[in-house]
Design an enzyme around this catalytic site. Structure first.
Site, PDB file in Angstrom:
ATOM      1  N   SER A  63       1.034  -1.103  -0.001  1.00 40.24           N
ATOM      2  CA  SER A  63       0.015  -0.014   0.030  1.00 40.24           C
ATOM      3  C   SER A  63       0.996   1.127   0.001  1.00 40.24           C
ATOM      4  O   SER A  63       2.216   1.203   0.319  1.00 40.24           O
ATOM      5  CB  SER A  63      -0.899  -0.004   1.365  1.00 40.24           C
ATOM      6  OG  SER A  63      -1.505   1.272   1.397  1.00 40.24           O
TER       7      SER A  63
ATOM      8  N   TYR B  49      -1.948  -0.796  10.871  1.00 39.79           N
ATOM      9  CA  TYR B  49      -2.040  -0.981   9.286  1.00 39.79           C
ATOM     10  C   TYR B  49      -0.753  -0.500   8.636  1.00 39.79           C
ATOM     11  O   TYR B  49       0.078  -1.154   8.006  1.00 39.79           O
ATOM     12  CB  TYR B  49      -3.225  -0.218   8.826  1.00 39.79           C
ATOM     13  CG  TYR B  49      -3.443  -0.562   7.230  1.00 39.79           C
ATOM     14  CD1 TYR B  49      -3.853  -1.666   6.752  1.00 39.79           C
ATOM     15  CD2 TYR B  49      -3.085   0.442   6.265  1.00 39.79           C
ATOM     16  CE1 TYR B  49      -4.129  -2.174   5.319  1.00 39.79           C
ATOM     17  CE2 TYR B  49      -3.317   0.445   5.062  1.00 39.79           C
ATOM     18  CZ  TYR B  49      -3.723  -0.911   4.626  1.00 39.79           C
ATOM     19  OH  TYR B  49      -3.897  -1.257   3.353  1.00 39.79           O
TER      20      TYR B  49
END
Length: 260
Positions: free
Chosen positions: A133, A146
Site C-alpha cells: 500500500s 496498518y
C-alpha cells in the site's frame, strides 16, 4: 502448461479482481479466504477453486491449504498475497489484541503464505506478488497497526527477493493508493457522515489532490499484479511498484499554491 496461481484474500477486492483476470487468461487459480460465502460465490462465478482457510496460520497451510493445492496440481507457479486490512487507530488507542490482528492480517498472512509456497515456487522458478500500500511508504492518520504492518511487508518482500533470487524465484510488491473496494467503501463512511457526502463524493474528496484525481479500480491493480507475475517482468524482482494515481509524488507543502 497452465500456470497454477494461489491468491490469498481472494474473495473480494483486489484479490478477487486478480482471480478473475488470471482465470480469464487460462491460469489455474486457487483463491483462499476465511469467509466461505464470498469465496465460494466468486469461485462458482468465474470458474476457480475456493479454499476456505486462514492464510496467516502456518498450521492451516500445512494441514489443509497446501495439501489441497499440491495433491490436485503438483505445483505452484505464482503466489499473490492480497489478504489484509484492520489496524486503525493511534498507538495509544490500540489494545494488544487489535495490534496483533493488524500484524496477522497484513504481515503474518504474507509471511505464512510465502513460507508455505516457497518450496514449490523454487521448483517451478516461480514468483510472488505481495499487495502492499502507499501506507507502506508514508503514514496516514490514526492507522498505526496498518501502517506498521504494511511498512514491514516491503522488508519481507525484499528479504525474500534477496534470499531466493539465486534459486530463480522473483518477489515484488504493489503499492496501491485509494482503490474502490468494499474495504475502502467502509473507510469512506466517517467522511460521508461528517460532510454529508455520497460514496462517490467521498472518493472524489480523498482524491482531490491526487494528480489523476480519482481512485483506482480493483481491475486496474489486478493488471499491475498480472504484469509483475508474468514473463514480461522476468528481470524484475525486489521492486516496489507504486500504482496510486500519482499520490506519493505530491509535495504537500506546495499544495497551498495549487489554486494560484
Amino acid at each position: 502448461m497452465k500456470r497454477v496461481v494461489v491468491i490469498t484474500g481472494g474473495g473480494t477486492g483486489i484479490g478477487a479482481a486478480c482471480a478473475q483476470l488470471l482465470a480469464q487468461e487460462g491460469d489455474r487459480v486457487f483463491i483462499i479466504g476465511r469467509r466461505a460465502e464470498p469465496l465460494k460465490s466468486l469461485a462458482a462465478r468465474i470458474g476457480v477453486q475456493a479454499l476456505v482457510g486462514d492464510a496467516a496460520s502456518s498450521a492451516c497451510w500445512q494441514d489443509e491449504l497446501l495439501p489441497a493445492i499440491l495433491q490436485d496440481t503438483g505445483r505452484i507457479d505464482c503466489l499473490i498475497s492480497s489478504a489484509g486490512g484492520m489496524g486503525l487507530g493511534r498507538i495509544t488507542d490500540m489494545a494488544d489484541a487489535d495490534w496483533q490482528r493488524a500484524l496477522d492480517s497484513n504481515l503474518k498472512s504474507a509471511f505464512a503464505s510465502a513460507r508455505a509456497c516457497l518450496p514449490s515456487l523454487i521448483q517451478s522458478r516461480g514468483n510472488m506478488v505481495l499487495l502492499a500500500s502507499i501506507a507502506s511508504l508514508a503514514a496516514g492518520p490514526q492507522a498505526c497497526g496498518y501502517i506498521t504492518a504494511k511498512h514491514a511487508l516491503i522488508g519481507l518482500m525484499r528479504s525474500i527477493a534477496r534470499d531466493y533470487g539465486p534459486l530463480g524465484v522473483r518477489a515484488n510488491a504493489v503499492c496501491p493508493g485509494w482503490v474502490t473496494t468494499p474495504m475502502a467503501d467502509e473507510e469512506m463512511q466517517p467522511l460521508m457522515q461528517a460532510h454529508q457526502l455520497s460514496l462517490e463524493e467521498a472518493y472524489q474528496r480523498v482524491c482531490q489532490d491526487v494528480p489523476l484525481r480519482r481512485p483506482a479500480s480493483a481491475e486496474e491493480i489486478a493488471r499491475v499484479c498480472r504484469f509483475l507475475a508474468s514473463p514480461d517482468a522476468s528481470i524484475v524482482t525486489g521492486a516496489v511498484l507504486v500504482a496510486d494515481g500519482g499520490s506519493t509524488i505530491v509535495d504537500i507543502p506546495t499544495l497551498a499554491f495549487t489554486s494560484l
